[in-house]
Design an enzyme around this catalytic site. Sequence first.
Site, mmCIF file in Angstrom:
data_model
loop_
_atom_site.group_PDB
_atom_site.id
_atom_site.type_symbol
_atom_site.label_atom_id
_atom_site.label_comp_id
_atom_site.label_asym_id
_atom_site.label_seq_id
_atom_site.Cartn_x
_atom_site.Cartn_y
_atom_site.Cartn_z
ATOM 1 N N ASP A 196 0.824 -1.221 -0.040
ATOM 2 C CA ASP A 196 0.079 -0.021 0.192
ATOM 3 C C ASP A 196 0.812 1.283 -0.061
ATOM 4 O O ASP A 196 0.756 2.131 -0.627
ATOM 5 C CB ASP A 196 -0.910 -0.366 1.206
ATOM 6 C CG ASP A 196 -1.615 1.361 1.313
ATOM 7 O OD1 ASP A 196 -2.782 1.303 0.912
ATOM 8 O OD2 ASP A 196 -1.233 2.110 2.209
ATOM 9 N N LYS A 200 1.345 4.436 -2.677
ATOM 10 C CA LYS A 200 1.335 5.755 -2.362
ATOM 11 C C LYS A 200 2.668 6.545 -2.964
ATOM 12 O O LYS A 200 2.643 7.535 -3.084
ATOM 13 C CB LYS A 200 0.857 6.011 -1.032
ATOM 14 C CG LYS A 200 -0.310 5.380 -0.651
ATOM 15 C CD LYS A 200 -0.736 5.413 0.731
ATOM 16 C CE LYS A 200 -1.880 4.951 1.253
ATOM 17 N NZ LYS A 200 -2.211 4.416 2.569
ATOM 18 N N GLY A 297 -9.119 5.658 7.659
ATOM 19 C CA GLY A 297 -10.235 5.803 8.325
ATOM 20 C C GLY A 297 -11.231 6.360 7.508
ATOM 21 O O GLY A 297 -11.195 7.126 6.471
HETATM 22 N N1 HSE Z 1 -5.002 0.819 4.599
HETATM 23 C C1 HSE Z 1 -4.621 2.247 4.403
HETATM 24 C C2 HSE Z 1 -3.687 2.679 5.275
HETATM 25 C C3 HSE Z 1 -5.952 3.009 4.153
HETATM 26 O O1 HSE Z 1 -3.767 2.081 6.599
HETATM 27 O O2 HSE Z 1 -3.252 3.797 5.292
HETATM 28 C C4 HSE Z 1 -5.809 4.390 3.563
HETATM 29 O O3 HSE Z 1 -4.735 4.472 2.472
#
Ligand code: HSE
Length: 346
Positions: A196, A200, A297
């Site tokens: 993740d 980003k 969230g």
């Molecule tokens: N799973 C992601 C996090 C959600 O915990 O940052 C937000 O992108």
Amino acid sequence: MAKIAILGFGTVGSGVYEVLCRNAAGVSRRAGEPVEVKYILDPKDFSGHPAADLFIKNFDTILEDPEIKVVVETIGGTRFAYPYVKACLESGRSVCTSNKEMVATYGAELLGLAKAHDCAFLFEASVGGGTPIITPMHQCLAANVISEVEGIVNGTTNFIMDAMARQGADFPAVLQRAQELGYAEADPSADIDGDDIRRKLTISANIAFDALLREEDIPAFGIRTVTGADVADFRAHGFTCKLLACAQRTETGVAAYVEPALVAEGEPEAAVPGNYNLISCTGELLGRQSYFGQGAGRYPTAANVVQDCLDLLTGEDGFYTETARPMAVEADAVAHPYYVRTRTAD
Ligand code: HSE
């Protein structure tokens, strides 16, 4: 009356619907007209939901409705989201999304489609959850060359590392809590193993460096192997462990990585609590600029999606650059010190 459609009624999509209903007066004021959700596309059964009449299962209903000019995509993943978003943009409908996987993989193509079809594609919530990062970082580019983007961009893993450090909490129990709070991905290994964050970082670095980096070229290492004993030892030596993302310009490309790192207590990253994110960019004129806020969230993320939606309704063009180009990712261009903990008999 502006009519919109929401694709996907999970954590973020349902948050968007709630925020639009709950803040209807403020939303209409900002949009210059009332904003009504006309359709919610989701294959699950919502017949008992108070807004049951809005739920549809056929995406074509949206494409065939000329009243829908703006679509909110919160399905996640790429299997359905990507073809649906592509079809919306090709039909001249603007789209906003929180979907980092889709933006990291297809962002340049979707921005190009939006430009070609005279609509816009916004994705503020895809990085930083509820923290506006993309728009201010993009604005910095007008007068700056950005040399580095780095920081904490995952709420779930920061929540876990923070609870382990401050409360001596146990990894599986904190992860479960992060899932209950709606921070974690459907498959939380995407958080824990750094995927993740890598998405980003790809999105942010591509904007910062006007690049077309590929997510899979960035090495990512997660927090699975960090134990409570490690965390206690770090603290004893004045350090906090944080899962950091970093991308730096080099002479020949970009050095980028995602990995757990020791941050000295007193550094801003060491103090980032719970589900918060802190992402910084460094520019030649700007120096260092940081953005701090809730990174995960339902409501913080939904608030950023709603903001994008309002920007689209009020005519925001989004941004697109034809000059973005592939850049080599040099995983080993930056020297890293390593931490090794051993137990010996003597
Ligand atoms: N799973 C992601 C996090 C959600 O915990 O940052 C937000 O992108």
